[in-house]
Design an enzyme around this catalytic site. Structure first.
Site, short mmCIF file in Angstrom:
data_model
loop_
_atom_site.label_atom_id
_atom_site.label_comp_id
_atom_site.label_asym_id
_atom_site.label_seq_id
_atom_site.Cartn_x
_atom_site.Cartn_y
_atom_site.Cartn_z
CD GLU A 68 -3.24 0.99 1.78
OE1 GLU A 68 -4.05 1.94 1.74
OE2 GLU A 68 -3.48 -0.07 2.36
CB SER A 69 4.05 2.15 1.65
OG SER A 69 3.59 2.01 2.97
#
Length: 146
Positions: A68-69
């Site tokens: 997700e980062s």
């Protein structure tokens, strides 16, 4: 839609450029480092040590945080400075467990439009073997106040 960065950024330029939308405290706690970033591709690493579950294996949630980062940075670079991105959906498939080393994630564009950016993130071990594959869908919204 204009891309935030039309060119590939050198590793020493990334921290300053990413500060426009930030990686966040969680990424720092996980030891995530962005190695390269462009509107086409974002690459980063994360250590296994410190990111394990009780059995000593890389935690699936840690892989999800890396995915997700990197996917969020990728979406933001595609959305442009006049917009913000928020995650709508993240799904991860875990392929193998690791007890040591560093994993590398690579986010690439599946689709990038005016309102949605969808990225595929492939996470591999130091031998290039798949650890996790993920897909992140982000909503693009106009930035009002930062």
């Amino acid at each position: 839609m204009s891309s935030l960065y039309a060119h590939h950024m050198a590793p020493d330029a990334i921290p300053e450029e990413l500060s426009a939308f930030g990686m966040g405290a969680l990424a720092a706690k996980m030891g995530i480092e962005v190695l390269e970033a462009s509107a086409d591709r974002v690459v980063g690493t994360m250590p296994v040590e410190g990111n394990t579950q009780p059995y000593g294996l890389l935690h699936g949630g840690a892989s999800a945080v890396l995915a997700e980062s990197l996917g969020s940075v990728h979406a933001a670079m595609n959305a442009g400075l006049e917009n913000v991105v928020v995650g709508l959906d993240l799904n991860c498939t875990h392929h193998r467990g690791l007890t040591e080393g560093v994993v590398t994630g690579e986010a690439r564009t599946l689709t990038a439009g005016r309102t949605i950016v969808c990225s595929e993130i492939r996470i591999t071990d130091e031998r290039g073997r798949p650890v996790c594959t993920a897909r992140l869908t982000c909503l693009v919204r106009p930035a009002t106040n930062r």
